[in-house]
Each structure stands twice: as C-alpha cells, then as structure tokens.
Design an enzyme around this catalytic site. Structure first.
Site, PDB file in Angstrom:
ATOM      1  N   ASP A  35     -16.914  53.851  35.653  1.00 44.84           N
ATOM      2  CA  ASP A  35     -17.944  54.632  36.325  1.00 44.84           C
ATOM      3  C   ASP A  35     -17.432  56.022  36.702  1.00 44.84           C
ATOM      4  O   ASP A  35     -16.729  56.174  37.713  1.00 44.84           O
ATOM      5  CB  ASP A  35     -18.372  53.859  37.581  1.00 44.84           C
ATOM      6  CG  ASP A  35     -19.406  54.605  38.390  1.00 44.84           C
ATOM      7  OD1 ASP A  35     -19.662  54.206  39.542  1.00 44.84           O
ATOM      8  OD2 ASP A  35     -19.961  55.600  37.876  1.00 44.84           O
ATOM      9  N   SER A 199     -25.785  72.551  33.043  1.00 39.25           N
ATOM     10  CA  SER A 199     -26.380  72.661  31.712  1.00 39.25           C
ATOM     11  C   SER A 199     -27.197  73.945  31.646  1.00 39.25           C
ATOM     12  O   SER A 199     -27.761  74.386  32.654  1.00 39.25           O
ATOM     13  CB  SER A 199     -27.281  71.445  31.440  1.00 39.25           C
ATOM     14  OG  SER A 199     -28.096  71.643  30.285  1.00 39.25           O
TER      15      SER A 199
HETATM   16  O1  LIG Z   1     -23.516  56.062  42.295  1.00 41.55           O
HETATM   17  C1  LIG Z   1     -23.682  56.780  41.319  1.00 41.55           C
HETATM   18  C2  LIG Z   1     -24.478  58.101  41.439  1.00 41.55           C
HETATM   19  C3  LIG Z   1     -23.621  59.085  42.193  1.00 41.55           C
HETATM   20 CL1  LIG Z   1     -24.576  60.509  42.569  1.00 41.55          CL
HETATM   21  N1  LIG Z   1     -23.164  56.514  40.059  1.00 41.55           N
HETATM   22  N2  LIG Z   1     -22.412  55.392  39.869  1.00 41.55           N
HETATM   23  C4  LIG Z   1     -22.984  54.161  39.978  1.00 41.55           C
HETATM   24  N3  LIG Z   1     -22.250  53.028  40.026  1.00 41.55           N
HETATM   25  C5  LIG Z   1     -23.072  51.870  40.178  1.00 41.55           C
HETATM   26  C6  LIG Z   1     -24.478  52.454  40.237  1.00 41.55           C
HETATM   27  N4  LIG Z   1     -24.280  53.887  40.093  1.00 41.55           N
END
Ligand SMILES: O=C(CCCl)NNC1=[NH+]CCN1
Length: 333
Positions: A35, A199
């Site tokens: 992640d 972007s």
């Molecule tokens: O939490 C976020 C967004 C950060 Cl702004 N991405 N990572 C993630 N891991 C599990 C669900 N989402």
C-alpha cells in the site's frame, strides 16, 4: 541488493493486490496488500479476536525465535476508505521477494475493522508511503522499503499492476523490459507522507486534452481513480445512460456499454498515461443491471487518489531520491 515479488488481484474486480511475505523464524507465510498510501506493516495475529478473523493467516510472535516485542509501543491506523486496525509491535525478520529486513517493525493486530475481517484473502498490509506517517507510538518505525533501502542497488521500488493477471513489485532496480517508450519523471511532494504529485490534466477518449493541475497521490492501496467533480462529470457526460447512483455509491454505467479511454498527463513534456475504456468498468454495481465506474469523485476526501484503476495502466517508479529529491516515474506498457 534487489528484490522482486509477484502481486496478484484478490478478485475479479481488481479490488486489491496481494503479494507473498514471510515473517519470523521459522518463516510464517502471509499474503499482504502493498500500500503506497500508508506506512505501517501490519498483520492479523494471535492477538486478533477470533470473531474478527475469517481464515486469514495469523502471526504468532511466540512461535518466532527472532521476534522481540517492542515494549510500550502500539499502533492505530485508519484509512481513507474508513477501515482501521490497531495493536502491538514486534521486531522480526521480514522477507519479500528475496530481500530480507532484519529487525523490521511488525505490527500485530489486536483489532481490525469489518472490511479487513471480510477480506479473507488479505492477511494485512505492507505500507510503502513515507515513514513520517508510520503510526507506531511513542517511537515511530520505518517502512520495509526504508529498512532495506541502504542495501538496495538504487533507492527505488516499482509497481507493475495488471488487470486480472499477476504483476510485479521490484525493489532496487528498474526492469527495462516491463514498459514501452520512456519513463517520464515528475517531482514528489512528500510533505503529507504520501507519494504526492501534480498531473497536468486529462483527456476523455480522443477529445481535446484539458489542461488542469490535478494534485493527488499514487496509491496502490486504493482501488479506484478518485478525481475532482469537473473531471468525473466530463467523463461520464460522454457515456450514454451513465448515472450518479447514490445507492451504488457513485457513477454507474450500463454493463454492455463500451467506455471511452481516460488519459492523464504526467511530467512537463506532454506525456500521458491512457487507461483503456475497458478498465474503467469495475463490474456489477450491486444495484440494478448497472456496472460501477472505475473513476469516481474525490469529493470530501481532501486529496485526489490515483489508485489501482490508474496504476494498472502504467509502470510506476517510486524513487525516494536517486536524483536527490523524491520523484515518481511513469511509463506506458
Ligand atoms: O488510506 C488510503 C488513502 C490515503 Cl489518502 N490508502 N490506502 C488504503 N489502505 C487500505 C484502504 N486504503
């Protein structure tokens, strides 16, 4: 040193991508969600109540001769999608794709929220954002990437996610056979702990390119492409019978409709990443015979998110500083 690990979609909607990780001595095997939108390495564990587990592999520190509890340390995290988890902290040996991080902080879950419980294919996460947002308290810990970085041939990792097929995370090198054309690099703003970039704009199908600075994060842990309303409306207004269906949770399209491509600009040389229209349909919406769009509004999140729908159209280099400041490299494939 260099590492390479295969990553695989967990379901037919490419909702998330898992990769094999070994923790402890003897090795305990896990399938973890890499992640780039968070910075904690956590796993289901013997501390996780049985009613919060659903077949996940669990980490049992007492069965690892190299596990050491970090006394007084704990962690607690919540994600952009509202999911959360928390627990205690150990140091142990973590091996990914042939790379070994000795003394890596392994965050053992003593509780997880419902969406983690129900996702039986995922045993936890490997955070690959910046260590500045690791949640371990009182002593913040480093991500796996930061732990092994000094040993890497180059301080980079790459993501090559694919639609309904195995892809690859590489650490320490760039596989020139994995992409077409050249890599376009763009500066990263890591002030919020994310792989943030801007972007240069977007294009719906073969319409004119719309110049518009869109600042967001490259996030392998988010399924969707989450962008401002003006972009989302421009895309779906070109699709017959598309509708913003709150009961489905966002824009849906007729499942039998061919969708326009969606391109977004990267770097200052006019480069674009093009997401084929076929990848903009995430399958049945659960409401009527409509299908859920891969592009949705970033609305109230506070940041735009280039999630898996966008990343699977590209070969992405997460470069923490081979040229000084961190940068993101984008190539088509
Ligand atoms: O939490 C976020 C967004 C950060 Cl702004 N991405 N990572 C993630 N891991 C599990 C669900 N989402």
């Amino acid at each position: 040193a260099k590492g390479s690990v295969v990553t695989t979609p967990i379901n037919s909607e490419d909702e998330a991508y898992d990769a094999p990780v070994s923790i402890g001595t003897p090795a305990q095997p896990f399938n973890l969600d890499f992640d780039t939108g968070s910075s904690d390495l956590w796993v289901f564990s013997s501390l996780t109540p049985s009613n919060e587990r659903n077949g996940q592999n669990i980490y049992t520190a007492s069965r690892s001769s190299t596990a050491k509890q970090l006394s007084g340390e704990s962690w607690k995290i919540s994600y952009g999608d509202g999911s959360s988890s928390s627990g205690l902290v150990y140091s142990d040996v973590v091996t990914i794709g042939g790379l070994t991080a000795a003394g890596q902080a392994v965050e053992a879950a003593s509780r997880v929220s419902q969406s983690f419980t129900s996702e039986s294919a995922t045993d936890g996460l490997v955070g690959l954002a910046f260590s500045s947002i690791n949640t371990v308290s009182p002593d913040q810990q480093t991500t796996f990437f930061d732990t092994v970085k000094p040993s890497l041939a180059s301080p980079v990792f790459t993501a090559d996610l694919k639609h309904q097929a195995p892809g690859t995370y590489n650490f320490g090198f760039i596989d020139k056979s994995a992409f077409t054309g050249s890599i376009t690099y763009t500066p990263v703003d890591n002030s919020q702990g994310f792989w943030g970039f801007t972007s240069t704009g977007f294009q719906v199908g073969n319409n004119d390119f719309q110049q518009e600075s869109i600042t967001g994060i490259a996030d392998t842990g988010t399924t969707l492409l989450l962008l401002p309303d003006d972009v989302v409306n421009a895309y779906y207004s070109s699709v017959n019978n598309a509708q913003n269906d709150q009961s489905a949770g966002g824009f849906t399209v007729p499942c039998d409709t061919s969708l326009p491509d969606f391109s977004f600009g990267v770097g200052n040389n006019g480069a674009m990443i093009t997401i084929p229209g076929s990848l903009m349909n995430l399958g049945p919406s659960g409401s009527g015979n409509s299908c859920f769009g891969g592009l949705q509004s970033s609305g109230t999140i506070g940041t735009n998110i280039f999630g898996d729908v966008a990343l699977k159209a590209a070969f992405v280099v997460f470069d923490s500083g081979s040229q000084g400041q961190p940068q993101l490299g984008w190539a088509s494939k």
